[in-house]
Design an enzyme around this catalytic site. Structure first.
Site, mmCIF file in Angstrom:
data_model
loop_
_atom_site.group_PDB
_atom_site.id
_atom_site.type_symbol
_atom_site.label_atom_id
_atom_site.label_comp_id
_atom_site.label_asym_id
_atom_site.label_seq_id
_atom_site.Cartn_x
_atom_site.Cartn_y
_atom_site.Cartn_z
ATOM 1 N N CYS A 256 0.790 -1.236 0.000
ATOM 2 C CA CYS A 256 0.000 0.000 0.000
ATOM 3 C C CYS A 256 0.828 1.296 0.000
ATOM 4 O O CYS A 256 0.506 2.217 -0.764
ATOM 5 C CB CYS A 256 -1.023 0.003 1.136
ATOM 6 S SG CYS A 256 -0.535 -0.833 2.631
ATOM 7 N N ARG B 206 7.075 -11.002 5.219
ATOM 8 C CA ARG B 206 6.686 -10.794 6.623
ATOM 9 C C ARG B 206 7.349 -11.853 7.493
ATOM 10 O O ARG B 206 7.421 -13.017 7.115
ATOM 11 C CB ARG B 206 5.168 -10.851 6.779
ATOM 12 C CG ARG B 206 4.467 -9.751 6.002
ATOM 13 C CD ARG B 206 2.968 -9.799 6.146
ATOM 14 N NE ARG B 206 2.327 -8.867 5.222
ATOM 15 C CZ ARG B 206 1.016 -8.771 5.041
ATOM 16 N NH1 ARG B 206 0.200 -9.569 5.712
ATOM 17 N NH2 ARG B 206 0.507 -7.901 4.189
ATOM 18 N N GLN C 121 0.725 -10.807 -3.162
ATOM 19 C CA GLN C 121 -0.670 -10.381 -2.976
ATOM 20 C C GLN C 121 -1.226 -9.799 -4.272
ATOM 21 O O GLN C 121 -0.535 -9.064 -4.966
ATOM 22 C CB GLN C 121 -0.755 -9.316 -1.884
ATOM 23 C CG GLN C 121 -0.567 -9.832 -0.482
ATOM 24 C CD GLN C 121 -0.852 -8.746 0.534
ATOM 25 O OE1 GLN C 121 -0.257 -7.678 0.506
ATOM 26 N NE2 GLN C 121 -1.778 -9.014 1.438
ATOM 27 N N ASP D 205 -2.937 -7.178 -4.880
ATOM 28 C CA ASP D 205 -3.228 -6.012 -4.050
ATOM 29 C C ASP D 205 -3.703 -4.855 -4.912
ATOM 30 O O ASP D 205 -3.064 -4.542 -5.929
ATOM 31 C CB ASP D 205 -1.940 -5.603 -3.327
ATOM 32 C CG ASP D 205 -2.166 -5.302 -1.867
ATOM 33 O OD1 ASP D 205 -3.327 -5.268 -1.447
ATOM 34 O OD2 ASP D 205 -1.173 -5.105 -1.152
ATOM 35 N N HIS E 275 -5.475 -0.743 -4.629
ATOM 36 C CA HIS E 275 -5.862 0.385 -3.781
ATOM 37 C C HIS E 275 -6.632 1.386 -4.620
ATOM 38 O O HIS E 275 -6.222 1.715 -5.740
ATOM 39 C CB HIS E 275 -4.630 1.014 -3.128
ATOM 40 C CG HIS E 275 -3.931 0.057 -2.218
ATOM 41 N ND1 HIS E 275 -2.947 -0.800 -2.663
ATOM 42 C CD2 HIS E 275 -4.127 -0.232 -0.910
ATOM 43 C CE1 HIS E 275 -2.550 -1.558 -1.655
ATOM 44 N NE2 HIS E 275 -3.250 -1.237 -0.585
ATOM 45 N N LYS F 158 -13.909 -3.112 7.667
ATOM 46 C CA LYS F 158 -13.581 -3.980 6.540
ATOM 47 C C LYS F 158 -14.682 -5.010 6.340
ATOM 48 O O LYS F 158 -15.520 -5.234 7.223
ATOM 49 C CB LYS F 158 -12.257 -4.692 6.774
ATOM 50 C CG LYS F 158 -12.271 -5.638 7.966
ATOM 51 C CD LYS F 158 -10.959 -6.396 8.095
ATOM 52 C CE LYS F 158 -10.990 -7.333 9.310
ATOM 53 N NZ LYS F 158 -9.810 -8.206 9.381
ATOM 54 N N HIS G 199 -8.349 -0.517 0.534
ATOM 55 C CA HIS G 199 -7.451 -1.642 0.226
ATOM 56 C C HIS G 199 -8.333 -2.805 -0.231
ATOM 57 O O HIS G 199 -9.393 -3.038 0.343
ATOM 58 C CB HIS G 199 -6.694 -2.110 1.470
ATOM 59 C CG HIS G 199 -5.873 -1.062 2.137
ATOM 60 N ND1 HIS G 199 -4.500 -1.114 2.187
ATOM 61 C CD2 HIS G 199 -6.222 0.060 2.822
ATOM 62 C CE1 HIS G 199 -4.046 -0.079 2.861
ATOM 63 N NE2 HIS G 199 -5.072 0.642 3.259
#
Length: 645
Positions: free
Chosen positions: A337, A366, A384, A386, A388, A472, A518
């Site tokens: 992000c 991670r 991911q 991902d 945004h 979320k 997100h």
């Protein structure tokens, strides 16, 4: 004797003597209810059925129809397990034994390790104790007296828990002559209620989950109200073992984890690479069709960026150690992000540009502790899908609808027909643990609820479970054997736009802060891949299968024609191999079945002469002879339609 006023679920009120128990109330209602009772709910607290009532209250008798009753039932079975262990191994020290999803566990400390044979003995002893109809007896004890007693019993972990958690008067439960446990309860009245349970496995577990503490031995078990439910669950466990993605990943040569490289880092082999390509190609194509822009961000960035985003403070324990380079400290990215935020912030935006949708299949890193990683499902490096979205308040509801529609389309494409949704909200700002203004939270939560209603999605609201920066919605799929998997997430964020001072020029000519969402649909490519392996038991639909067809010549004489057939299939875009080994065709068929190849094309003298193939399907068996052209039409249509068998 003074009376108490008891209000029942139907609204009726009873006057009962002080000291009446919920079991007495159940008996007054009906003997059948008393027999079916497991535990009681008194106001909002769970009570033992035999525990005396001390004040006016709402009372509900819980039976096997109530989830809370199953929780208590499993907790009681955990105590029965501990009692059996102490009967057989009196030197054992007790940890904790809570109920969990589908069962329970109990942690023990003893000098020697439990063996599989010990597990059988413990379960046998549990059934012996169960047959004695032992009662779960609750006792109250002053803290000082209790500490002295548990010290004398040489139960150091119980002493530690009492010091940390007990009030001045605390409850403990006995079960039989040798078992007593500091426990809030409640429990079933006696062991005759515990009718279906089984011990499953032994594992190591650190005391209180802290690797600095002593390692204990954890016994896992499962418990159900009926033998039928138990058998169904055990059958599901057996099916899950067959579908284990780690086992199938090795057998089908899809991926590996290399000891020399380190745990939690995935190596995709050629066959796994083909499947991964299908996943990623589909997602990138879907991004473009739905108005997303594809971006790519670096794997490592200055630590200063992560300080600005807040990750260095709020997420540091999940991040790898920073690297000291000549100009600054750098950090492997745990999230995509902030990179997308920098791309948005790189130029001035007008309201006419919004929404800006940035999507990336970005690899992040991670830190997961050793021992916590699990195949493809929990790793240290993963990719991911991902995205945004930066938009105006007026656009937010439509964007959420679009995200949820995208999530549903993803599930359907990959063969999942059932899913559940949960909306996680804040606590209204009472605790102070959430950031942002009430108006922003109300707007975000309202958009999630309205979007679900628009799409006809039945979403469960989970209060006080939001991230600290926004609410979320989580979409959880149901796989082929009924298991629930967390998958897609749509997450509001009021923090990053503020930290990075994001702006757009609105119609009024003034600078406004955009809203940020997100959104991840696979969650991670690795985890989704693992779920797919288990969902399909390795037998991927044709469009995903690494090898879609294999040509099996019966003798070497048919090999030239077999290669000719394979070339035609390759030209049509079909992933095909030729098994040219000098082996019997039945062995070749068996090996292709073991590798879960969708179609086997057997070629003998007759087929070669007629320009045909004898088609065999991995599930439907022999489909008979057909022309090569006809088979190509069939398989390419199946691939194009992304048919899921």
């Amino acid at each position: 004797m003074s009376n108490l006023q008891v209000t029942l679920p139907d609204g009726s009120v009873q006057q009962v003597p002080l000291g009446t128990s919920p079991l007495d109330i159940a008996r007054n209602i009906s003997p059948r209810l008393a027999d079916a009772a497991i535990v009681a709910k008194v106001d909002d607290a769970l009570y033992d059925l035999k525990r005396p009532l001390e004040a006016d209250a709402k009372v509900q008798i819980l039976t096997t129809k109530d989830p809370d009753a199953l929780y208590v039932y499993r907790h009681s079975t955990a105590h029965l397990c501990a009692a059996a262990v102490l009967e057989l191994f009196p030197e054992t020290k007790l940890g904790i034994g809570p109920p969990i999803d589908n069962g329970f566990y109990y942690d023990f400390d003893r000098p020697s390790a439990f063996t599989p044979e010990d597990l059988e003995k413990i379960e046998k002893k549990m059934w012996e104790l169960q047959a004695q109809n032992l009662t779960f007896d609750r006792q109250l004890i002053p803290k000082a007296e209790g500490l002295a007693k548990y010290r004398q019993m040489n139960e150091p972990m119980k002493v530690e828990l009492i010091e940390e958690r007990a009030g001045e008067i605390f409850s403990e439960y006995t079960l039989g002559p040798h078992f007593i446990d500091f426990c809030r309860g409640p429990h079933v009245p006696d062991t005759s209620k515990l009718k279906a349970f089984k011990l499953l496995s032994i594992a190591g577990a650190y005391w209180k989950g802290d690797e600095k503490n002593k390692q204990l031995q954890r016994i896992y078990g499962t418990a159900w109200f009926t033998k039928k439910e138990l058998d169904e669950y055990l059958n599901k466990l057996e099916e899950a073992k067959k579908r284990d993605h780690r086992k199938l990943g090795q057998e089908l040569d899809l991926f590996s984890i290399q000891e020399l490289a380190g745990p939690g880092l995935i190596f995709f082999h050629p066959k796994g690479g083909i499947i991964r390509k299908q996943l990623e190609d589909w997602m990138r194509d879907a991004y473009l069709k739905r108005g997303y822009s594809l971006v790519y961000t670096p794997h490592v960035m200055r630590r200063e960026l992560w300080k600005t985003s807040g990750h260095a403070n709020f997420y540091s324990e999940n991040m790898f150690t920073p690297m000291e380079l000549d100009d600054a400290e750098y950090q492997l990215k745990p999230m995509n992000c902030p990179g997308h935020v920098l791309i948005y912030a790189d130029k001035q935006h007008s309201y006419r540009d919004l929404p800006v949708r940035l999507g990336e299949l970005g690899t992040v890193y991670r830190y997961e502790r050793s021992g916590t990683m699990h195949g493809l499902l929990r790793v240290r490096g993963f990719t991911q899908d991902d995205a945004h979205i930066f938009c105006t308040p007026e656009q937010i509801e439509d964007e959420i609808v679009s995200c949820l529609d995208f999530a549903a389309d993803t599930l359907k494409t990959f063969g999942f027909t059932e899913y559940k949704a949960e909306i996680s909200t804040w606590d209204g700002g009472v605790s102070g643990k959430y950031e942002g203004e009430k108006a922003d939270w109300d707007l975000a939560e309202g958009a999630l609820v309205k979007a679900c209603k628009k799409l006809g999605i039945q979403a469960t609201v989970i209060p006080d479970e939001a991230a600290f920066y926004g609410p979320k919605i989580d979409v959880k799929l149901v796989d082929a054997i009924g298991r629930l998997w967390q998958l897609s997430t749509v997450q509001f964020d009021s923090l990053l736009p503020r930290r990075f001072e994001l702006e757009y020029i609105a119609e009024d000519g003034k600078k406004h802060r955009p809203l940020m969402v997100h959104r991840a649909l696979f969650g991670s490519v690795e985890r989704f891949f693992g779920i797919l392996i288990e969902h399909y038991a390795g037998a991927f639909p044709v469009w995903l299968a690494p090898v879609q067809a294999t040509v099996l010549p019966i003798t070497d004489k048919q090999l030239p024609y077999a290669n000719e057939v394979a070339e035609k299939l390759k030209a049509a875009g079909v992933r095909v191999t030729v098994d040219d080994r000098s082996e019997k065709v039945n062995l070749k068929i068996r090996d292709a079945q073991m590798q879960k190849v969708p179609y086997m094309l057997v070629i003998g003298g007759r087929e070669a002469e007629a320009g045909q193939v004898a088609v065999r399907h991995r599930k439907k068996a022999d489909l008979g002879p057909t022309s090569v052209e006809e088979f190509i039409k069939t398989i390419t249509a199946e691939i194009a339609d992304k048919t899921s068998d």
